[in-house]
Design an enzyme around this catalytic site. Structure first.
Site, PDB file in Angstrom:
ATOM      1  N   GLY A  27      37.628   0.432 -42.766  1.00  0.00           N
ATOM      2  CA  GLY A  27      36.618  -0.363 -43.448  1.00  0.00           C
ATOM      3  C   GLY A  27      36.167   0.371 -44.693  1.00  0.00           C
ATOM      4  O   GLY A  27      36.383   1.577 -44.844  1.00  0.00           O
ATOM      5  N   TYR A  28      35.509  -0.372 -45.556  1.00  0.00           N
ATOM      6  CA  TYR A  28      35.129   0.164 -46.856  1.00  0.00           C
ATOM      7  C   TYR A  28      33.619   0.262 -46.990  1.00  0.00           C
ATOM      8  O   TYR A  28      32.908  -0.722 -46.841  1.00  0.00           O
ATOM      9  CB  TYR A  28      35.737  -0.707 -47.969  1.00  0.00           C
ATOM     10  CG  TYR A  28      37.223  -0.501 -48.009  1.00  0.00           C
ATOM     11  CD1 TYR A  28      37.786   0.440 -48.852  1.00  0.00           C
ATOM     12  CD2 TYR A  28      38.055  -1.173 -47.123  1.00  0.00           C
ATOM     13  CE1 TYR A  28      39.146   0.689 -48.835  1.00  0.00           C
ATOM     14  CE2 TYR A  28      39.416  -0.933 -47.105  1.00  0.00           C
ATOM     15  CZ  TYR A  28      39.949  -0.006 -47.959  1.00  0.00           C
ATOM     16  OH  TYR A  28      41.300   0.251 -47.933  1.00  0.00           O
TER      17      TYR A  28
END
Length: 150
Positions: A27-28
């Site tokens: 995820g970012y």
């Protein structure tokens, strides 16, 4: 520095050459035009990575650090709720290069991308017969953009 090229695949002939599989959830925390910050959790290790913009080149500044999986899971839950992607990474050795073939699951099931890392921007690489169209530099196939797509 990371130097890589990315491709779509035109067949599944690579599957019999795969020597390793890695389950990946990432995820970012941040995506902007200049850099991304991501959390990656694999079946054995976890990492935080900062990637810079390539400025039209296949080379990008990259800083990756192993972190405790407990911390990675906490950061993922706190900061990456709506920016996750899941994939199975297959490792294939071909003509002196390591290919990482990402078979996406979850919301991107059916998408398969192959990446090859190079030692220099001018390094040549023999393309296997299962490699299709090159998509290096196409934002549609950036993991950070896939993480935001539904």
């Amino acid at each position: 520095m990371e130097i890589e090229r990315k491709f779509l695949l035109k067949s599944d002939n690579w599957r019999s050459l795969s020597t390793k599989k890695i389950i990946i959830k990432q995820g970012y925390i941040s995506t902007n035009p200049e850099s991304t910050v991501r959390i990656r959790i694999t079946d054995s290790k976890s990492f935080i990575t900062i990637k810079g913009k390539g400025n039209g080149s296949i080379a990008h500044p990259e800083y990756e650090y192993e972190i405790p999986t407990k911390d990675a899971e906490e950061m993922f839950d706190l900061f990456c709720k709506n920016s996750g992607i899941e994939k199975i990474r297959h490792i294939v050795e071909f003509e002196g290069h390591k290919w990482e073939i990402d078979e996406f699951t979850g919301k991107h099931k059916g998408l398969i991308l192959a990446e090859v890392e190079l030692n220099s921007v001018n390094e040549s690489v023999e393309l296997p017969n299962w490699i299709g169209k090159e998509v290096t530099g196409n934002p549609k196939y950036y993991n950070s953009n896939l993480s935001r797509a539904s």
